[in-house]
Design an enzyme around this catalytic site. Structure first.
Site, PDB file in Angstrom:
ATOM      1  N   HIS A   1      -3.474  59.944  44.089  1.00  0.00           N
ATOM      2  CA  HIS A   1      -3.507  59.514  44.779  1.00  0.00           C
ATOM      3  C   HIS A   1      -4.528  60.564  46.084  1.00  0.00           C
ATOM      4  O   HIS A   1      -4.333  60.118  47.715  1.00  0.00           O
ATOM      5  CB  HIS A   1      -1.838  60.088  45.562  1.00  0.00           C
ATOM      6  CG  HIS A   1      -2.008  61.418  45.167  1.00  0.00           C
ATOM      7  ND1 HIS A   1      -1.780  62.242  44.399  1.00  0.00           N
ATOM      8  CD2 HIS A   1      -1.380  62.757  46.089  1.00  0.00           C
ATOM      9  CE1 HIS A   1      -1.342  63.641  44.434  1.00  0.00           C
ATOM     10  NE2 HIS A   1      -1.345  63.580  45.714  1.00  0.00           N
TER      11      HIS A   1
ATOM     12  N   GLU B   1       1.627  72.217  42.015  1.00  0.00           N
ATOM     13  CA  GLU B   1       0.593  71.663  41.994  1.00  0.00           C
ATOM     14  C   GLU B   1       0.798  71.599  43.746  1.00  0.00           C
ATOM     15  O   GLU B   1       1.402  70.884  44.535  1.00  0.00           O
ATOM     16  CB  GLU B   1       1.296  69.956  41.982  1.00  0.00           C
ATOM     17  CG  GLU B   1      -0.018  69.482  41.912  1.00  0.00           C
ATOM     18  CD  GLU B   1      -0.063  68.817  43.475  1.00  0.00           C
ATOM     19  OE1 GLU B   1      -0.522  69.694  44.254  1.00  0.00           O
ATOM     20  OE2 GLU B   1       0.196  67.564  43.448  1.00  0.00           O
TER      21      GLU B   1
ATOM     22  N   GLU C   1      -3.618  71.575  53.549  1.00  0.00           N
ATOM     23  CA  GLU C   1      -2.251  72.101  53.326  1.00  0.00           C
ATOM     24  C   GLU C   1      -2.314  73.640  53.246  1.00  0.00           C
ATOM     25  O   GLU C   1      -1.180  74.034  53.676  1.00  0.00           O
ATOM     26  CB  GLU C   1      -1.372  71.092  52.661  1.00  0.00           C
ATOM     27  CG  GLU C   1      -1.899  69.768  52.192  1.00  0.00           C
ATOM     28  CD  GLU C   1      -0.856  69.495  51.157  1.00  0.00           C
ATOM     29  OE1 GLU C   1       0.046  70.256  50.824  1.00  0.00           O
ATOM     30  OE2 GLU C   1      -1.537  68.468  51.114  1.00  0.00           O
TER      31      GLU C   1
ATOM     32  N   ASP D   1       1.680  58.562  40.461  1.00  0.00           N
ATOM     33  CA  ASP D   1       0.582  59.102  40.244  1.00  0.00           C
ATOM     34  C   ASP D   1      -0.135  59.156  38.354  1.00  0.00           C
ATOM     35  O   ASP D   1      -0.709  60.655  38.245  1.00  0.00           O
ATOM     36  CB  ASP D   1      -0.323  60.581  41.103  1.00  0.00           C
ATOM     37  CG  ASP D   1      -1.641  60.492  40.765  1.00  0.00           C
ATOM     38  OD1 ASP D   1      -2.834  60.186  39.734  1.00  0.00           O
ATOM     39  OD2 ASP D   1      -2.285  60.943  42.153  1.00  0.00           O
TER      40      ASP D   1
HETATM   41  C1  LIG Z   1       2.625  68.844  45.942  1.00  0.00           C
HETATM   42  S1  LIG Z   1       3.777  69.182  45.745  1.00  0.00           S
HETATM   43  C2  LIG Z   1       4.522  69.159  44.535  1.00  0.00           C
HETATM   44  C3  LIG Z   1       6.060  69.009  43.901  1.00  0.00           C
HETATM   45  C4  LIG Z   1       6.081  68.996  42.246  1.00  0.00           C
HETATM   46  N1  LIG Z   1       6.069  70.446  41.590  1.00  0.00           N
HETATM   47  C5  LIG Z   1       5.601  68.379  41.708  1.00  0.00           C
HETATM   48  O1  LIG Z   1       4.113  68.208  41.241  1.00  0.00           O
HETATM   49  O2  LIG Z   1       5.797  66.763  42.147  1.00  0.00           O
HETATM   50  C6  LIG Z   1       4.091  70.704  46.420  1.00  0.00           C
HETATM   51  C7  LIG Z   1       6.083  70.956  47.237  1.00  0.00           C
HETATM   52  O3  LIG Z   1       6.025  72.548  46.732  1.00  0.00           O
HETATM   53  C8  LIG Z   1       6.765  72.979  48.469  1.00  0.00           C
HETATM   54  N2  LIG Z   1       6.306  73.516  48.917  1.00  0.00           N
HETATM   55  C9  LIG Z   1       5.241  74.324  49.673  1.00  0.00           C
HETATM   56  N3  LIG Z   1       5.198  74.864  50.126  1.00  0.00           N
HETATM   57  C10 LIG Z   1       5.861  76.229  49.341  1.00  0.00           C
HETATM   58  C11 LIG Z   1       6.762  76.968  50.128  1.00  0.00           C
HETATM   59  N4  LIG Z   1       6.113  78.769  50.542  1.00  0.00           N
HETATM   60  N5  LIG Z   1       7.454  77.727  49.384  1.00  0.00           N
HETATM   61  C12 LIG Z   1       8.222  76.317  48.191  1.00  0.00           C
HETATM   62  N6  LIG Z   1       7.997  75.176  48.329  1.00  0.00           N
HETATM   63  C13 LIG Z   1       6.837  74.575  49.262  1.00  0.00           C
HETATM   64  C14 LIG Z   1       7.275  71.213  48.951  1.00  0.00           C
HETATM   65  O4  LIG Z   1       7.762  71.095  49.713  1.00  0.00           O
HETATM   66  C15 LIG Z   1       6.989  70.517  48.061  1.00  0.00           C
HETATM   67  O5  LIG Z   1       7.733  69.916  47.552  1.00  0.00           O
END
Ligand SMILES: C[S@@+](CC[C@H](N)C(=O)[O-])C[C@H]1O[C@@H](n2cnc3c(N)ncnc32)[C@H](O)[C@@H]1O
Length: 341
Positions: free
Chosen positions: A280, A130, A139, A35
């Site tokens: 996205h 993010e 989410e 994206d």
């Molecule tokens: C929207 S993705 C963003 C990934 C990366 N930062 C990027 O910008 O490409 C969110 C990520 O946060 C992780 N995540 C969500 N809640 C979390 C939590 N409470 N503790 C650790 N990781 C978490 C998810 O598994 C996911 O890989």
């Protein structure tokens, strides 16, 4: 029980697993990394912001493949702690090593609500994350960022992005009738009973600007520096001004997030508006049961309430109250929409 204690328990019991399973898939990460609007906004806000990042300790909440952590390292951070709870954390570690940043970026595998920072680090200067879902708040990952802020962000520290705004518009979907009627004959099978529940699902779609009929109305905002760490729920009155005569049969939700400017860069906005280039997240659409026949300068008024839903609290319930008095239609309606994460 606090929100984060509840999230932690759900995670431990595996009830949050659907959510994290989707982030265990590389395809999900590829879609985010591809994206270009998202990537450019985060890159500009971090890499072009050396003044903010130089020699700072950074926490990346939910690092995924580690991309934002690597941006922070490129921007001069002295240490980056990259927290990720899925197995993607192992790949992030490899990616960071392959890019020779292992001295700066340390991956910590686990739930941000459960992990400890590496030895010697008690506070961080900057949080990057993010966390945005469809209609901004789906989410509920924002709560993990707020948890990290309360636990580790130093006084006067910064969060990127710093603010999220949610907006609403009125539009026409020319395919609505066909899509609803689809259920009446699927390979000769009557699935008409699906029409009602289908119409109560918020849909994620790309809304072409030609289909927009109103201006945009601000619905809700979160300033991550001061927001309380509790489930996001609110109700907001709106008034949409009709810009083009036509039929409104859907309301369109989109968001933008703002990144703070530093000494060396301009502020950056990442927008998912139908007027902006594709992302996205596309837009989130609430279809109306009764179309509104609107004329230019008419007003569509209403109230939109959003509350978390689902076993894991990561979905959103939308309660929409609509009020319209036009030349051809008078509508006073109430409808609920429910979405899982
Ligand atoms: C929207 S993705 C963003 C990934 C990366 N930062 C990027 O910008 O490409 C969110 C990520 O946060 C992780 N995540 C969500 N809640 C979390 C939590 N409470 N503790 C650790 N990781 C978490 C998810 O598994 C996911 O890989």
């Amino acid at each position: 029980m606090s929100w984060n204690a509840k999230q932690k328990l759900l995670f431990l019991e595996g009830k949050d697993s659907d959510y994290f399973q989707s982030y265990s898939r590389l395809e999900t990460h590829m879609n985010m990394l591809r994206d270009s609007v998202r990537m450019e906004a985060f890159r500009d806000a971090i890499v072009q912001n050396r003044g903010l990042f130089q020699d700072k300790i950074v926490l990346d909440v939910g690092c995924g493949t580690g991309i934002l952590s690597l941006f922070a390292a490129e921007a001069g951070a002295s240490k980056v702690i990259a927290v990720e709870c899925t197995d993607i954390a192992d790949l992030a570690e490899e990616i960071i090593r392959d890019n020779q940043k292992e001295d700066v970026v340390k991956v910590v595998k686990g739930l941000v609500e459960q992990v400890e920072l590496p030895d010697g680090i008690e506070k961080v200067d900057i949080i990057v994350s993010e966390w945005m879902g469809n209609a901004l708040y789906m989410e509920a990952m924002i709560n993990s960022v707020l948890f990290a802020r309360d636990k580790w962000l130093t006084r006067g520290g910064r969060i990127l992005p710093s603010t999220g705004n949610l907006w609403l518009m009125g539009a026409y979907d020319p395919h609505r009738r066909t899509n609803l009627n689809f259920w009446c004959n699927v390979e000769g099978i009557d699935m008409g009973c699906v029409k009602k529940p289908f119409s109560q699902e918020p849909l994620v779609e790309c809304v072409p600007i030609q289909q927009l009929l109103t201006d945009e109305c601000f619905i809700h905002s979160t300033n991550l520096a001061v927001a309380r760490n509790q489930p996001v729920q609110f109700q907001s009155n709106f008034q949409l001004k009709v810009m083009r005569t036509g039929i409104i049969n859907m309301l369109v939700l989109y968001f933008d997030v703002l990144f703070p400017s530093g000494k060396s860069n301009k502020s950056v906005t990442l927008s998912t508006s139908p007027h902006s280039p594709w992302t996205h997240w596309e837009q989130t659409v609430l279809h109306l049961d009764e179309p509104l026949y609107v004329r230019i300068r008419d007003r569509v008024r209403g109230e939109l309430a959003m509350t978390p839903t689902g076993q894991d609290g990561r979905g959103m319930n939308f309660d929409l109250h609509l009020s319209f008095r036009g030349e051809r239609t008078r509508v006073e309606s109430f409808k609920s929409f429910c979405s899982s994460s």
